[in-house]
Design a protein around this motif. Structure first.
Motif, mmCIF file in Angstrom:
data_model
loop_
_atom_site.group_PDB
_atom_site.id
_atom_site.type_symbol
_atom_site.label_atom_id
_atom_site.label_comp_id
_atom_site.label_asym_id
_atom_site.label_seq_id
_atom_site.Cartn_x
_atom_site.Cartn_y
_atom_site.Cartn_z
ATOM 1 N N MET B 1 0.838 -1.192 0.000
ATOM 2 C CA MET B 1 0.000 0.000 0.000
ATOM 3 C C MET B 1 0.871 1.238 0.000
ATOM 4 O O MET B 1 1.799 1.355 0.784
ATOM 5 N N SER B 2 0.580 2.144 -0.878
ATOM 6 C CA SER B 2 1.440 3.328 -0.975
ATOM 7 C C SER B 2 1.079 4.315 0.128
ATOM 8 O O SER B 2 0.199 4.083 0.946
ATOM 9 N N GLU B 3 1.759 5.445 0.085
ATOM 10 C CA GLU B 3 1.617 6.384 1.191
ATOM 11 C C GLU B 3 0.193 6.944 1.304
ATOM 12 O O GLU B 3 -0.556 6.982 0.347
ATOM 13 N N ARG B 4 -0.104 7.418 2.508
ATOM 14 C CA ARG B 4 -1.443 7.954 2.744
ATOM 15 C C ARG B 4 -1.489 9.404 2.324
ATOM 16 O O ARG B 4 -0.473 10.073 2.196
ATOM 17 N N HIS B 5 -2.701 9.874 2.077
ATOM 18 C CA HIS B 5 -2.827 11.196 1.497
ATOM 19 C C HIS B 5 -2.751 12.286 2.546
ATOM 20 O O HIS B 5 -3.527 12.293 3.493
ATOM 21 N N ALA B 6 -1.818 13.203 2.326
ATOM 22 C CA ALA B 6 -1.672 14.318 3.253
ATOM 23 C C ALA B 6 -2.540 15.482 2.819
ATOM 24 O O ALA B 6 -2.579 16.506 3.460
ATOM 25 N N ILE B 7 -3.242 15.296 1.709
ATOM 26 C CA ILE B 7 -3.814 16.460 1.063
ATOM 27 C C ILE B 7 -5.220 16.791 1.559
ATOM 28 O O ILE B 7 -5.623 17.936 1.566
ATOM 29 N N LEU B 8 -5.980 15.772 1.991
ATOM 30 C CA LEU B 8 -7.315 16.070 2.506
ATOM 31 C C LEU B 8 -7.154 16.585 3.939
ATOM 32 O O LEU B 8 -6.824 15.823 4.834
ATOM 33 N N ARG B 9 -7.358 17.866 4.144
ATOM 34 C CA ARG B 9 -7.127 18.468 5.461
ATOM 35 C C ARG B 9 -8.351 19.234 5.934
ATOM 36 O O ARG B 9 -8.347 20.464 5.895
ATOM 37 N N PRO B 10 -9.405 18.551 6.368
ATOM 38 C CA PRO B 10 -10.554 19.294 6.901
ATOM 39 C C PRO B 10 -10.183 19.947 8.230
ATOM 40 O O PRO B 10 -9.178 19.601 8.836
ATOM 41 N N ARG B 15 -12.788 16.895 11.388
ATOM 42 C CA ARG B 15 -12.009 15.682 11.668
ATOM 43 C C ARG B 15 -12.615 14.900 12.819
ATOM 44 O O ARG B 15 -12.727 13.696 12.773
ATOM 45 N N VAL B 276 -4.403 -8.051 2.331
ATOM 46 C CA VAL B 276 -4.572 -6.672 1.884
ATOM 47 C C VAL B 276 -3.568 -6.340 0.780
ATOM 48 O O VAL B 276 -3.893 -5.704 -0.216
ATOM 49 N N THR B 280 -4.157 -5.292 -3.612
ATOM 50 C CA THR B 280 -3.593 -4.166 -4.359
ATOM 51 C C THR B 280 -2.863 -4.634 -5.612
ATOM 52 O O THR B 280 -2.643 -3.868 -6.527
ATOM 53 N N LYS B 285 -7.057 -1.892 -9.246
ATOM 54 C CA LYS B 285 -6.899 -0.693 -8.424
ATOM 55 C C LYS B 285 -7.169 0.551 -9.257
ATOM 56 O O LYS B 285 -7.293 0.473 -10.472
ATOM 57 N N GLY B 286 -7.209 1.696 -8.579
ATOM 58 C CA GLY B 286 -7.595 2.927 -9.247
ATOM 59 C C GLY B 286 -6.509 3.477 -10.161
ATOM 60 O O GLY B 286 -5.376 3.151 -10.066
#
Lengths: 293, 286
Positions: B1-10, B15, B276, B280, B285-286
């Motif tokens: 599994m690649s890195e998690r997204h830092a970009i969604l920052r509510p 949160r 898991v 992948t 996958k996407g």
């Protein structure tokens, strides 16, 4: 493309293909043919043309079973898929705490035997005062007399079946979405950040299109499975399902146990036709050619 | 599994709400199982009391552990445990080998009829079991499989889904690796055994888990092909508990449900990492 490679390829394929031909492909063809016959399992089948289908169309259980099957599929599949996407997006965010544990917990209902699921939920939904759900609802101030019969044959029975089904399928879709989310290119998020998009905009305009092939896969396979819904109704409601709780597959099973094999096959063919139609519609509207995984 | 997204920052409030919502959903996944285990340790009277308690009354050594013995003995679960285990293990091992070999042929070997074979497999995947089971039963009858282990094993020694899944995973193995193997003088089977299988281990594990779970939980087909009590699998035996012996005894039913549920959860916890990773790898996958 050597001759020996061709020979080896068929050697590797021969046994698996023979198994699939013998126990799936040929029986399916025979089953389709049988739907034009009358047969009780013994003696020779009698050809009756479209008679099974005509009888089916005018039979009492057919219309409600068809309606319930379609409602079940059209409600559970989108909710499971959409809900799983939102949950997976949350779990995938770096600020989310407890991702691994929650992934495991959400997946547990998927791996548990449907028989155990039936036992557990019938007990949780039991109408007696000891039933956990009714007990909880009463604690929240609802009148016992106003509570629906969760396991009855009215519309609430169908709601129950759909609810348990979503409960069971959510974790599987979450795990698949988590795998897909890892594949969305980082550069797309960076571009969104430069444009000053909010989190919700990013989720909707970047993440959701980014996992399109997985959404496509889940909707297609989910619909195929949902149109065949059987065991969850059998264990929650029983073979006596009727009204709002009957589904096509259970009707088919009842006819099978009465040895009306041709009639039973005709119901199977109806399920197959529904599967083909709904898959084709989804394939077209979701752009199968590009999105197909 | 690649890195998690830092970009969604509510913002912090969002949160907090998102955490609350996801944890609430997770809790509804667990409560029924907690309730199952709690009920399995109560007396019949305690279970149907109108003021139910989450834990069984008294200390753990006073709880009704006897319900498990009752469920085990009354429904003869030992015998059915063996049936289910034999079937699931044999199917998982053999189907794994067959599906992987066929997937390898379709992904990496050149031969006339490859495309047609693959298309046929995709079509077969759409066939509902409801159309095929009557004649699958008839064929099992001709072969003398009905009411035998063979009826539960042989039809599952390969599957269109399994072959498709393996093909997707094997297609992602770089061709360079295979060419290197050929230069070393490997034949097709050696390439499969020494190069392909080691590079797709997680996908093999994922398919093994899928297959094991599907076989262990299988309900519709055993219901059709198994008539005698001796050959029943665990789900059939447990299902008969509710109709036959203990219609009104929730604790014993819950003990039986626990007995059939726990091994699967353990298998999953043991292999979930590989599982898991395997998902992948399969190209969906996407």
């Amino acid at each position: 493309m050597s001759r020996s490679q061709s020979r080896n390829a068929w050697a590797f394929l021969a046994f698996p293909l023979a198994i699939i031909a013998l126990f799936v492909a040929l029986p399916s063809l025979a089953g389709i043919v049988l739907s034009f016959f009358e047969w009780s399992g013994g003696g020779s089948p009698r050809f009756i043309g479209m008679e099974n289908y005509r009888a089916l169309a005018s039979s009492g259980p057919f219309a409600p079973a068809l309606r319930n099957t379609l409602v079940f599929a059209l409600v559970t599949v989108p909710i499971t898929t959409g809900g799983a996407f939102l949950i997976a997006a949350a779990l995938n965010a770096e600020w989310f705490r407890g991702r691994t544990t929650l992934r495991t917990v959400l997946f547990i209902p998927t791996i548990v035997s449907i028989v155990a699921i039936g036992f557990i939920w019938r007990w949780v939904l039991d109408p007696s005062p000891a039933g956990l759900l009714n007990h909880a609802l009463e604690w929240f101030g609802l009148e016992r007399s106003a509570l629906p019969d969760w396991l009855g044959h009215g519309p609430w029975g169908l709601v129950t079946i759909m609810g348990v089904s979503i409960w069971r399928g959510l974790g599987f879709a979450v795990v698949l979405y988590l795998a897909a989310l890892g594949g969305v290119p980082r550069s797309m998020y960076d571009a969104a950040a430069v444009d000053g998009a909010t989190s919700w905009q990013t989720l909707w305009h970047i993440t959701w299109p980014g996992v399109r092939p997985m959404t496509f896969f889940l909707l297609i396979t989910g619909m195929i499975g949902a149109l065949q819904v059987f065991d969850i109704v059998l264990v929650m409601i029983g073979t006596s399902a009727t009204g709002w709780t009957d589904v096509l597959n259970l009707y088919l099973y009842r006819e099978f146990t009465l040895n009306r094999l041709g009639y039973s096959s005709a119901i199977g063919v109806i399920i197959l036709l529904l599967t083909i139609i709904i898959t084709a519609i989804q394939w077209r509207s979701l752009g199968g050619a590009e999105a197909g995984a | 599994m690649s890195e998690r997204h830092a970009i969604l920052r509510p913002n912090p409030l969002s949160r907090w709400l998102i955490h609350a919502a996801v944890y609430a959903i997770a809790l509804t996944m667990l409560i029924p199982f907690a309730w199952m285990i709690a009920t399995s340790l109560k007396t019949r009277g305690e279970a149907i009391s109108s003021t139910p308690t989450l834990l069984p009354p008294g200390w753990p050594w006073q709880w009704q552990w006897d319900n498990y013995a009752q469920a085990w003995e009354t429904a003869n679960l030992g015998r059915y445990y063996i049936n289910s285990a034999v079937v699931a293990i044999v199917v998982t091992l053999l189907a794994g080998v067959h599906n992987a070999l066929a997937g390898f042929a379709l992904a990496k070997m050149r031969f006339a009829g490859r495309r047609a074979t693959f298309t046929m497999l995709l079509l077969v995947m759409m066939l509902p079991v409801q159309v095929s089971f009557i004649f699958a039963y008839v064929i099992c009858g001709w072969l003398g499989y009905v009411d035998n282990y063979q009826a539960l094993i042989v039809p599952f020694l390969a599957s269109a889904f399994g072959i498709f899944y393996m093909r997707q995973a094997i297609a992602s193995v770089p061709d360079d690796l295979l060419d290197a193997g050929r230069i070393d003088g490997f034949g097709d089977f050696e390439i499969f055994a020494y190069i392909i299988v080691p590079s797709i281990k997680p996908a093999v594990a994922a398919l093994a888990i899928f297959t094991f779970i599907a076989s262990w939980n299988s309900f519709f087909w055993p219901l059709i092909v198994i008539d005698s009590n001796d050959m029943a699998t665990l789900p059939l035996a447990v299902a008969s508990l509710s109709s036959q012996y203990y219609t009104d005894s929730w604790p014993v039913q819950m003990a039986a449900a626990t007995i059939i549920t726990v091994p699967l959860i353990l298998v999953f916890l043991l292999f979930q990492r590989a599982f898991v990773e395997g998902i992948t790898l399969t190209g969906i996958k996407g």
